[in-house]
Design a protein around this motif. Structure first.
Motif, PDB file in Angstrom:
ATOM      1  N   ALA A 191       0.859  -1.195   0.000  1.00  0.00           N
ATOM      2  CA  ALA A 191       0.000   0.000   0.000  1.00  0.00           C
ATOM      3  C   ALA A 191       0.894   1.244   0.000  1.00  0.00           C
ATOM      4  O   ALA A 191       1.190   1.806   1.048  1.00  0.00           O
ATOM      5  CB  ALA A 191      -0.917  -0.016   1.217  1.00  0.00           C
ATOM      6  N   PRO A 192       1.316   1.688  -1.171  1.00  0.00           N
ATOM      7  CA  PRO A 192       2.380   2.685  -1.251  1.00  0.00           C
ATOM      8  C   PRO A 192       2.017   4.062  -0.700  1.00  0.00           C
ATOM      9  O   PRO A 192       2.868   4.735  -0.121  1.00  0.00           O
ATOM     10  CB  PRO A 192       2.692   2.767  -2.743  1.00  0.00           C
ATOM     11  N   LYS A 193       0.757   4.474  -0.869  1.00  0.00           N
ATOM     12  CA  LYS A 193       0.390   5.821  -0.418  1.00  0.00           C
ATOM     13  C   LYS A 193       0.444   5.914   1.104  1.00  0.00           C
ATOM     14  O   LYS A 193       1.011   6.866   1.657  1.00  0.00           O
ATOM     15  CB  LYS A 193      -1.033   6.129  -0.923  1.00  0.00           C
ATOM     16  N   GLU A 194      -0.141   4.933   1.777  1.00  0.00           N
ATOM     17  CA  GLU A 194      -0.107   4.912   3.230  1.00  0.00           C
ATOM     18  C   GLU A 194       1.312   4.695   3.749  1.00  0.00           C
ATOM     19  O   GLU A 194       1.675   5.188   4.811  1.00  0.00           O
ATOM     20  CB  GLU A 194      -1.006   3.788   3.766  1.00  0.00           C
ATOM     21  N   LEU A 195       2.097   3.955   2.979  1.00  0.00           N
ATOM     22  CA  LEU A 195       3.482   3.721   3.388  1.00  0.00           C
ATOM     23  C   LEU A 195       4.228   5.047   3.502  1.00  0.00           C
ATOM     24  O   LEU A 195       4.965   5.283   4.471  1.00  0.00           O
ATOM     25  CB  LEU A 195       4.170   2.805   2.367  1.00  0.00           C
ATOM     26  N   ALA A 196       4.030   5.925   2.520  1.00  0.00           N
ATOM     27  CA  ALA A 196       4.721   7.216   2.539  1.00  0.00           C
ATOM     28  C   ALA A 196       4.374   7.994   3.810  1.00  0.00           C
ATOM     29  O   ALA A 196       5.244   8.625   4.433  1.00  0.00           O
ATOM     30  CB  ALA A 196       4.365   8.016   1.290  1.00  0.00           C
ATOM     31  N   THR A 197       3.095   7.940   4.211  1.00  0.00           N
ATOM     32  CA  THR A 197       2.664   8.642   5.423  1.00  0.00           C
ATOM     33  C   THR A 197       3.439   8.153   6.650  1.00  0.00           C
ATOM     34  O   THR A 197       3.884   8.960   7.482  1.00  0.00           O
ATOM     35  CB  THR A 197       1.151   8.423   5.654  1.00  0.00           C
ATOM     36  N   HIS A 198       3.626   6.837   6.746  1.00  0.00           N
ATOM     37  CA  HIS A 198       4.251   6.317   7.959  1.00  0.00           C
ATOM     38  C   HIS A 198       5.784   6.297   7.868  1.00  0.00           C
ATOM     39  O   HIS A 198       6.448   6.257   8.904  1.00  0.00           O
ATOM     40  CB  HIS A 198       3.667   4.945   8.302  1.00  0.00           C
ATOM     41  N   LEU A 199       6.354   6.338   6.677  1.00  0.00           N
ATOM     42  CA  LEU A 199       7.800   6.585   6.568  1.00  0.00           C
ATOM     43  C   LEU A 199       8.094   7.979   7.131  1.00  0.00           C
ATOM     44  O   LEU A 199       9.043   8.159   7.916  1.00  0.00           O
ATOM     45  CB  LEU A 199       8.242   6.490   5.106  1.00  0.00           C
ATOM     46  N   GLN A 200       7.272   8.939   6.756  1.00  0.00           N
ATOM     47  CA  GLN A 200       7.426  10.286   7.309  1.00  0.00           C
ATOM     48  C   GLN A 200       7.121  10.283   8.801  1.00  0.00           C
ATOM     49  O   GLN A 200       7.814  10.936   9.584  1.00  0.00           O
ATOM     50  CB  GLN A 200       6.496  11.245   6.561  1.00  0.00           C
ATOM     51  N   GLY A 201       6.102   9.538   9.193  1.00  0.00           N
ATOM     52  CA  GLY A 201       5.742   9.459  10.604  1.00  0.00           C
ATOM     53  C   GLY A 201       6.855   8.876  11.455  1.00  0.00           C
ATOM     54  O   GLY A 201       7.069   9.314  12.598  1.00  0.00           O
TER      55      GLY A 201
END
Lengths: 114, 114, 114, 114, 114, 114
Positions: A62-72
């Motif tokens: 799930a790439p879009k949500e992944l970006a959120t939590h990499l930043q998180g």
């Protein structure tokens, strides 16, 4: 500070507005149950929780949500090395393709931040 | 101490023998690449790596391997609470059914240990 | 000839450079373990290995890596028909949506090659 | 009326032409087996079948096919609310990330229709 | 010879009876569409098709069906080595846990055959 | 009547006790969020919600939870035919192996009920 503020950082208002427009009820569950209830629980610090979130999302693809939590993860004190190790280790469990896709996304995020 | 010893604990010899009988080449990769190379990397402690492994395995729905790493997390200093939080959080990302299945397995492991 | 050269063909240098920039350690594992150790093993020819790789990637829903191995199959002597049959058969096991997505990707690759 | 006409609506000819170009044999199976045999069976109305299709596709993470069946549900009498409830419920079983991705796609479809 | 006879071998009648009792319509689709239409297509020999089936099933984590096609691969001329290589390679794409589970199942099948 | 009572029927107390022993916090979320909040929402009747739940669980390959919701569908007025159609249709989207596994489980449940 809310868990959303800790994880989303400066994107809080933009994410809140976008998700509310997508579906206010789904966003309410994400806000009140996922973030401010479950992720807010004691027993694990937010940095560890974000590394676990990254791991779950690599497996889902799930790439879009992944970006959120990499930043998180970065927002909660995870180092670049810790995130790279988290991604790298996932190759053992869910295979190289999903791990490589996640690492490319992390590289893109790091480049955007300069 | 080898990473296998740290994670598998007293089961090391039994696991080694069983996996060698399953397939010596696959076991050699698990031993030399998965455990003693990737999981042995610096940058994340073994306790965190085992919580990440548990998270990957919940998403896969791989109960046998999950049991190994639930024990491995305990063997590396994870508390019962930390493991419960890891499982509980996974419900957000991969759904309640896989999280519940993992929690049942953890309960079974704790009961076996008395 | 290295397995990477056999699979990646003329894209070898571009892929090597891109993956090294993404993460040099992950790329080293892909190079030394995935390609030059596991995929280099005797017992199955590279054409068959690439059809198997395509099948794994259809199940994962990993379109970027799929394109690499669709090309890799062609580079190792798989015919267009063999690749279409591989994709078509996967519909039985992982469903029509992933099979259709893979076939569209194969069509795009064939069109790019003219 | 064919099941394809009922689900694809005005896009029938465009979809038929596109899929025939992708692979005529795969399209023949989708037409004759998936749509006109299985989805045409009695026992469940097409609206319910489309809500079930949406649910399967959320779990797969297959966004392109998801859009087809979100439209197909609307074409067969599902209300916006019923589709939102279908997506929302899926968060319980396959997690919030896939549910959120599906809801964003539904929002995009609704906006395109004005 | 039917494709079912080639893959199921001496278990043909037992499997037919069991699946008919499970659901006659589902079995009819498995028989007429999956086996005697799709798997019966030219372009790939049955041995290769069974190695591809094994690969799909490892990714799904579907152990019962996996056993059927491990036997089906042996029944169509795949050597023990070719099947081991097929399983081993899948570790790269879908991770070690699913590959190890499949290898254990293959070991059990080989032992049962003596 | 609570949604749990409607879905779990006579098993309510046994399930409540078992899940509370597994993990009281996880059970509280399943009870208060999953069942009495999300599944209790208006917009879809419980029969439809249970057919959707079955569909999600077939894709996950989660057999234990699947049995709960196969029974839950029957408890809320789904006919045997509607459940068979739900399972059968899922073969199109997630493949025959998971659909067959689900149909076997439904057969086992029907037999147990006599």
């Amino acid at each position: 500070m809310s868990v959303r503020k800790a994880i989303w950082g400066d994107s809080l208002e933009a994410i809140e507005q976008a998700l509310t427009e997508v579906d206010p009820d789904l966003y309410a569950y994400i806000r009140d149950f996922a973030y401010e209830e479950v992720l807010a629980r004691p027993g694990l610090d937010l940095k560890t929780r974000e590394l676990l979130a990254i791991t779950s999302l690599i497996g889902l693809g799930a790439p879009k949500e992944l970006a959120t939590h990499l930043q998180g993860a970065l927002n909660n004190g995870a180092t670049e090395q810790e995130i790279r190790e988290t991604i790298l280790q996932s190759a053992l469990f869910v295979g190289f393709p999903h791990a490589l896709g996640a690492m490319k996304r992390f590289q893109a995020l790091l480049r955007k931040q300069g």
